[in-house]
Write a protein that holds these residues in place. Structure first.
Motif, PDB file in Angstrom:
ATOM      1  N   LEU A 296       0.839  -1.200   0.000  1.00  0.00           N
ATOM      2  CA  LEU A 296       0.000   0.000   0.000  1.00  0.00           C
ATOM      3  C   LEU A 296       0.870   1.244   0.000  1.00  0.00           C
ATOM      4  CD1 LEU A 296      -2.401  -1.089   2.913  1.00  0.00           C
ATOM      5  CD2 LEU A 296      -2.776  -1.404   0.453  1.00  0.00           C
ATOM      6  N   ARG A 297       0.509   2.192  -0.862  1.00  0.00           N
ATOM      7  CA  ARG A 297       1.203   3.488  -0.898  1.00  0.00           C
ATOM      8  C   ARG A 297       0.230   4.485  -0.278  1.00  0.00           C
ATOM      9  NH1 ARG A 297       2.355   6.572  -6.644  1.00  0.00           N
ATOM     10  NH2 ARG A 297       3.371   8.407  -5.752  1.00  0.00           N
ATOM     11  N   VAL A 298       0.596   5.064   0.860  1.00  0.00           N
ATOM     12  CA  VAL A 298      -0.402   5.865   1.576  1.00  0.00           C
ATOM     13  C   VAL A 298       0.074   7.283   1.876  1.00  0.00           C
ATOM     14  CG1 VAL A 298      -1.188   3.694   2.635  1.00  0.00           C
ATOM     15  CG2 VAL A 298       0.146   5.280   4.005  1.00  0.00           C
ATOM     16  N   GLY A 301      -1.781  14.540   0.086  1.00  0.00           N
ATOM     17  CA  GLY A 301      -1.737  15.974   0.391  1.00  0.00           C
ATOM     18  C   GLY A 301      -0.574  16.439   1.239  1.00  0.00           C
ATOM     19  N   SER A 302       0.335  15.527   1.660  1.00  0.00           N
ATOM     20  CA  SER A 302       1.455  15.963   2.506  1.00  0.00           C
ATOM     21  C   SER A 302       2.701  16.341   1.714  1.00  0.00           C
ATOM     22  CB  SER A 302       1.866  14.847   3.471  1.00  0.00           C
ATOM     23  OG  SER A 302       0.996  14.791   4.548  1.00  0.00           O
ATOM     24  N   GLY A 303       2.749  15.991   0.450  1.00  0.00           N
ATOM     25  CA  GLY A 303       3.957  16.230  -0.348  1.00  0.00           C
ATOM     26  C   GLY A 303       4.364  17.701  -0.308  1.00  0.00           C
ATOM     27  N   THR A 307      -0.510  21.013  -3.599  1.00  0.00           N
ATOM     28  CA  THR A 307      -1.448  22.068  -3.227  1.00  0.00           C
ATOM     29  C   THR A 307      -2.860  21.500  -3.094  1.00  0.00           C
ATOM     30  OG1 THR A 307      -1.594  22.644  -5.564  1.00  0.00           O
ATOM     31  CG2 THR A 307      -0.160  24.013  -4.222  1.00  0.00           C
ATOM     32  N   THR A 308      -2.967  20.164  -3.177  1.00  0.00           N
ATOM     33  CA  THR A 308      -4.282  19.524  -3.056  1.00  0.00           C
ATOM     34  C   THR A 308      -4.996  19.988  -1.779  1.00  0.00           C
ATOM     35  OG1 THR A 308      -3.394  17.604  -4.189  1.00  0.00           O
ATOM     36  CG2 THR A 308      -5.460  17.277  -3.013  1.00  0.00           C
ATOM     37  N   GLY A 309      -4.254  20.038  -0.670  1.00  0.00           N
ATOM     38  CA  GLY A 309      -4.835  20.416   0.620  1.00  0.00           C
ATOM     39  C   GLY A 309      -5.357  21.842   0.627  1.00  0.00           C
ATOM     40  N   ALA A 342       4.902   4.887   3.398  1.00  0.00           N
ATOM     41  CA  ALA A 342       4.463   6.238   3.796  1.00  0.00           C
ATOM     42  C   ALA A 342       4.981   7.225   2.761  1.00  0.00           C
ATOM     43  CB  ALA A 342       5.012   6.567   5.174  1.00  0.00           C
ATOM     44  N   ASP A 343       4.058   7.866   2.043  1.00  0.00           N
ATOM     45  CA  ASP A 343       4.450   8.684   0.883  1.00  0.00           C
ATOM     46  C   ASP A 343       4.100  10.163   1.086  1.00  0.00           C
ATOM     47  OD1 ASP A 343       4.904   9.759  -1.615  1.00  0.00           O
ATOM     48  OD2 ASP A 343       3.077   8.932  -2.492  1.00  0.00           O
ATOM     49  N   GLY A 344       5.154  11.002   1.124  1.00  0.00           N
ATOM     50  CA  GLY A 344       4.935  12.452   1.105  1.00  0.00           C
ATOM     51  C   GLY A 344       5.198  13.112   2.447  1.00  0.00           C
ATOM     52  N   GLY A 345       5.860  14.264   2.374  1.00  0.00           N
ATOM     53  CA  GLY A 345       6.039  15.072   3.579  1.00  0.00           C
ATOM     54  C   GLY A 345       7.266  14.740   4.405  1.00  0.00           C
ATOM     55  N   ILE A 346       8.097  13.806   3.933  1.00  0.00           N
ATOM     56  CA  ILE A 346       9.290  13.439   4.704  1.00  0.00           C
ATOM     57  C   ILE A 346      10.346  14.538   4.517  1.00  0.00           C
ATOM     58  CG2 ILE A 346      11.197  11.775   4.942  1.00  0.00           C
ATOM     59  CD1 ILE A 346       8.607  10.448   5.754  1.00  0.00           C
ATOM     60  N   TYR A 391       9.371  19.766  -9.082  1.00  0.00           N
ATOM     61  CA  TYR A 391       7.976  20.199  -9.216  1.00  0.00           C
ATOM     62  C   TYR A 391       7.019  19.026  -9.034  1.00  0.00           C
ATOM     63  CZ  TYR A 391       9.103  18.929 -14.083  1.00  0.00           C
ATOM     64  OH  TYR A 391       9.547  18.294 -15.205  1.00  0.00           O
ATOM     65  N   GLY A 392       5.790  19.376  -8.609  1.00  0.00           N
ATOM     66  CA  GLY A 392       4.760  18.360  -8.380  1.00  0.00           C
ATOM     67  C   GLY A 392       4.255  17.805  -9.696  1.00  0.00           C
ATOM     68  N   MET A 393       3.749  16.572  -9.654  1.00  0.00           N
ATOM     69  CA  MET A 393       3.226  15.957 -10.879  1.00  0.00           C
ATOM     70  C   MET A 393       1.879  16.581 -11.264  1.00  0.00           C
ATOM     71  SD  MET A 393       5.680  14.188 -11.633  1.00  0.00           S
ATOM     72  CE  MET A 393       5.021  13.459 -13.112  1.00  0.00           C
ATOM     73  N   GLU A 417      -2.561  21.032  -9.048  1.00  0.00           N
ATOM     74  CA  GLU A 417      -2.534  20.541  -7.668  1.00  0.00           C
ATOM     75  C   GLU A 417      -1.104  20.404  -7.188  1.00  0.00           C
ATOM     76  OE1 GLU A 417      -5.143  17.399  -6.332  1.00  0.00           O
ATOM     77  OE2 GLU A 417      -6.582  17.871  -7.906  1.00  0.00           O
ATOM     78  N   GLY A 418      -0.210  21.178  -7.779  1.00  0.00           N
ATOM     79  CA  GLY A 418       1.191  21.122  -7.349  1.00  0.00           C
ATOM     80  C   GLY A 418       1.923  22.382  -7.759  1.00  0.00           C
ATOM     81  N   ILE A 419       3.067  22.586  -7.157  1.00  0.00           N
ATOM     82  CA  ILE A 419       3.841  23.791  -7.478  1.00  0.00           C
ATOM     83  C   ILE A 419       5.234  23.389  -7.963  1.00  0.00           C
ATOM     84  CG2 ILE A 419       2.633  25.322  -5.877  1.00  0.00           C
ATOM     85  CD1 ILE A 419       5.122  24.876  -3.997  1.00  0.00           C
TER      86      ILE A 419
HETATM   87  P1  XMP Z   1       7.621  15.026  -0.940  1.00  0.00           P
HETATM   88  O1  XMP Z   1       7.148  15.631   0.357  1.00  0.00           O
HETATM   89  O2  XMP Z   1       8.730  14.065  -0.763  1.00  0.00           O
HETATM   90  O3  XMP Z   1       6.365  14.211  -1.496  1.00  0.00           O
HETATM   91  O4  XMP Z   1       7.912  16.126  -1.913  1.00  0.00           O
HETATM   92  C1  XMP Z   1       6.393  13.497  -2.698  1.00  0.00           C
HETATM   93  C2  XMP Z   1       5.026  12.886  -2.978  1.00  0.00           C
HETATM   94  O5  XMP Z   1       4.066  13.916  -3.283  1.00  0.00           O
HETATM   95  C3  XMP Z   1       3.060  13.392  -4.158  1.00  0.00           C
HETATM   96  N1  XMP Z   1       2.950  14.312  -5.281  1.00  0.00           N
HETATM   97  C4  XMP Z   1       1.975  15.246  -5.402  1.00  0.00           C
HETATM   98  N2  XMP Z   1       0.880  15.474  -4.656  1.00  0.00           N
HETATM   99  N3  XMP Z   1       0.300  17.285  -6.072  1.00  0.00           N
HETATM  100  C5  XMP Z   1       0.021  16.486  -5.027  1.00  0.00           C
HETATM  101  O6  XMP Z   1      -1.010  16.681  -4.372  1.00  0.00           O
HETATM  102  C6  XMP Z   1       1.381  17.109  -6.884  1.00  0.00           C
HETATM  103  O7  XMP Z   1       1.598  17.855  -7.833  1.00  0.00           O
HETATM  104  C7  XMP Z   1       2.247  16.017  -6.529  1.00  0.00           C
HETATM  105  N4  XMP Z   1       3.378  15.515  -7.115  1.00  0.00           N
HETATM  106  C8  XMP Z   1       3.764  14.476  -6.319  1.00  0.00           C
HETATM  107  C9  XMP Z   1       3.508  11.999  -4.559  1.00  0.00           C
HETATM  108  O8  XMP Z   1       2.768  11.069  -3.792  1.00  0.00           O
HETATM  109  C10 XMP Z   1       4.993  11.996  -4.199  1.00  0.00           C
HETATM  110  O9  XMP Z   1       5.492  10.698  -3.945  1.00  0.00           O
END
Ligand code: XMP
Length: 490
Positions: A296-298, A301-303, A307-309, A342-346, A391-393, A417-419
């Protein structure tokens, strides 16, 4: 837990900065600690670090470097199927006890063709094959001073002068043959002289150079690839090369996504990790409804680039998502059997310790890996400091390529939904892994856990308020870099 008088269905979503781990009785020293872990049901890593499938994070170079350190790269999908398959092949070619997917050339090709293939793929020799049979070997040394127009057959070492062996050869036997004949490449041929594989001196040497590397049964580095649940063809093609497929959608708990994922799992040989999931209900549904979920990849919104949040005020912060997943898996009797990533925000090793202590088996990081030398992003200097682009996907930049748009649900295809921005340069993947592993081992030492399984059992948490969070960071001291813009990550 005290719920501040809130109604039962009103949850408190804890994030990494909200908690601390409590020190515990310890009998372990950090150097005795084992960081190995399962990233999915069937694949063991030597460190619990996975890189995000993002086009400023994971292409072949980073996946190779991370697998050599014992972690796992997930190749991004913001490109054509062919490009993603080529990345996977590059990782699988990087080292192997036996190269099965051998790149060959025919004797009628020109020296310039051989040179181009070798340069493009960064390899130094090509078996020469005609009608399926090995007829020679051409190396970079053979073509260095040759006329570009000459036929390969004129410069190659012909079959009768080649040292070859049988496909059942062992590592030790192969080593002896290479040493005895002072050669670098050993083709494996069957009794009809058909090329079955290739053993190179470089690969045998690399095995000793990266003792922590994670490899498949053929000695090739482990690699995973991101897929859209709606792209069955891509999944099928990639599954021939990668060990694990990882679904790459912002919100996996969706009827159509479930349906499409079931079809993919049925059609491919690779393991499939599903996500992103954020709540207990989502995990209960995914694991009960979809057969053969491998991991599971969980976290939603923490990445650091999400900007989803903000855009939607919908989120399942990574720590919260891990706790929810653990609760669901325990109810299903599957905790420890189906790993959680645990995916995002580390932001640092402290966050990694918290994510794992909460029940995750591994962490997925984009921001930190984007800053390494091996990530694909550009390196730039700003006021004498180095940064790499990230940059975010879901950012305008990633969306411009239009290959991974279906990561987001239909209405959000219209909005970002990303910057995009820059992250501090962090040296090589190896440097970063060493730093994060050392911090994680120190945390496990304080808790008294000698492996990740013990960390799950022994960890005790406390909630810390924002005022207290200020106190457990460096404070009330002026540092030489303070006048510079802070990264916000340290
Ligand atoms: P970190 O905190 O390491 O997180 O930069 C990477 C994770 O963020 C997710 N991801 C996104 N989420 N908008 C989002 O809401 C985006 O544009 C975006 N790009 C990546 C993804 O799960 C990644 O592993």
């Amino acid at each position: 837990m005290y719920n501040f008088g809130l109604p039962e269905n009103f949850k408190i979503a804890l994030t990494f900065n909200d908690v601390i781990l409590l020190p515990g009785w310890t009998e372990v020293e950090p150097r005795e600690i084992d960081l190995s872990t399962y990233v999915d049901k069937n694949h063991k890593l030597n460190i619990p670090f996975v890189s995000s499938p993002m086009d400023t994070v994971t292409e072949a170079d980073l996946a190779i470097a991370l697998a050599r350190e014992g972690g796992l790269g997930v190749l991004h999908r913001n490109c054509s199927v062919e490009e993603q398959v080529e990345m996977a092949r590059k990782v699988k070619r990087a080292e192997a006890f036996v190269i099965r997917d051998v790149v060959t050339i025919t004797p009628d090709k020109r020296v310039e063709d051989a040179r181009r293939i070798m340069e493009e793929l960064n390899i130094h020799g090509l078996p020469v094959v005609s009608s399926g049979k090995l007829v020679g070997l051409v190396t970079s040394r053979d073509i260095r001073y040759s006329e570009p127009n000459l036929r390969v057959s004129k410069v190659m070492t012909p079959r009768e002068r080649l040292i070859v062996t049988h496909p059942g050869v062992t590592i030790d036997e192969a080593k002896k043959i290479l040493q005895k004949h002072k050669i670098e490449k050993l083709p494996l041929v069957d009794d009809k002289d058909r090329l079955i594989g290739l053993i190179t001196y470089k690969d045998l040497e690399l095995k000793g150079k990266y003792p922590n590397a994670v490899r498949d049964e053929n000695g090739r580095l482990l690699v995973a690839a991101a897929i859209s649940p709606f792209d069955l063809e891509r999944a099928k093609k990639l599954s021939k090369y990668v060990d694990i497929l990882v679904t790459d959608v912002a919100h996996f708990h969706n009827k159509n996504v479930f349906k499409a994922t079931k079809k993919i799992i049925k059609s491919v040989d690779s393991d499939v990790i599903v996500g992103n999931l954020g709540t207990r209900e989502a995990v209960l549904d995914a694991v009960s409804d979809i057969e053969d979920v491998s991991g599971l990849r969980v976290g939603i919104g923490s990445g650091s680039i999400c900007t989803t949040g903000i855009v939607t005020r919908v989120a399942a912060p990574t720590l919260f998502a891990v706790l929810e997943s653990v609760s669901a898996l325990k109810e299903l009797g599957a905790f420890g059997r189906i790993p959680i990533i645990a995916d995002g925000g580390i932001k640092n090793s402290g966050d990694i310790a918290v994510a794992l202590a909460a029940g995750a088996s591994a962490v997925m990081m984009g921001n930190l890996f984007a800053g390494t030398r091996e990530s694909p992003g550009r390196l730039i200097a700003i006021e004498g400091r180095y940064y790499k682009e990230y940059y975010g996907m879901g950012s305008a930049r990633a969306r411009a390529k239009r290959m991974a748009l279906d990561r987001y649900s239909y209405p959000s295809k219209e909005i970002e939904e990303g910057i995009e921005g820059w992250v501090p340069y962090r040296g090589t993947v190896s440097d970063l892994v060493k730093e994060l592993s050392a911090g994680l081992k120190a945390a496990m030492g304080y808790v008294g856990a000698k492996n990740i399984g013990e960390l799950w059992v022994k960890s005790r948490f406390a909630i810390i308020l924002p005022t207290g969070f200020y106190e457990i960071r460096p404070h009330d001291i002026v540092t030489p870099t303070q006048h510079l813009p802070r990264s916000g990550l340290l």
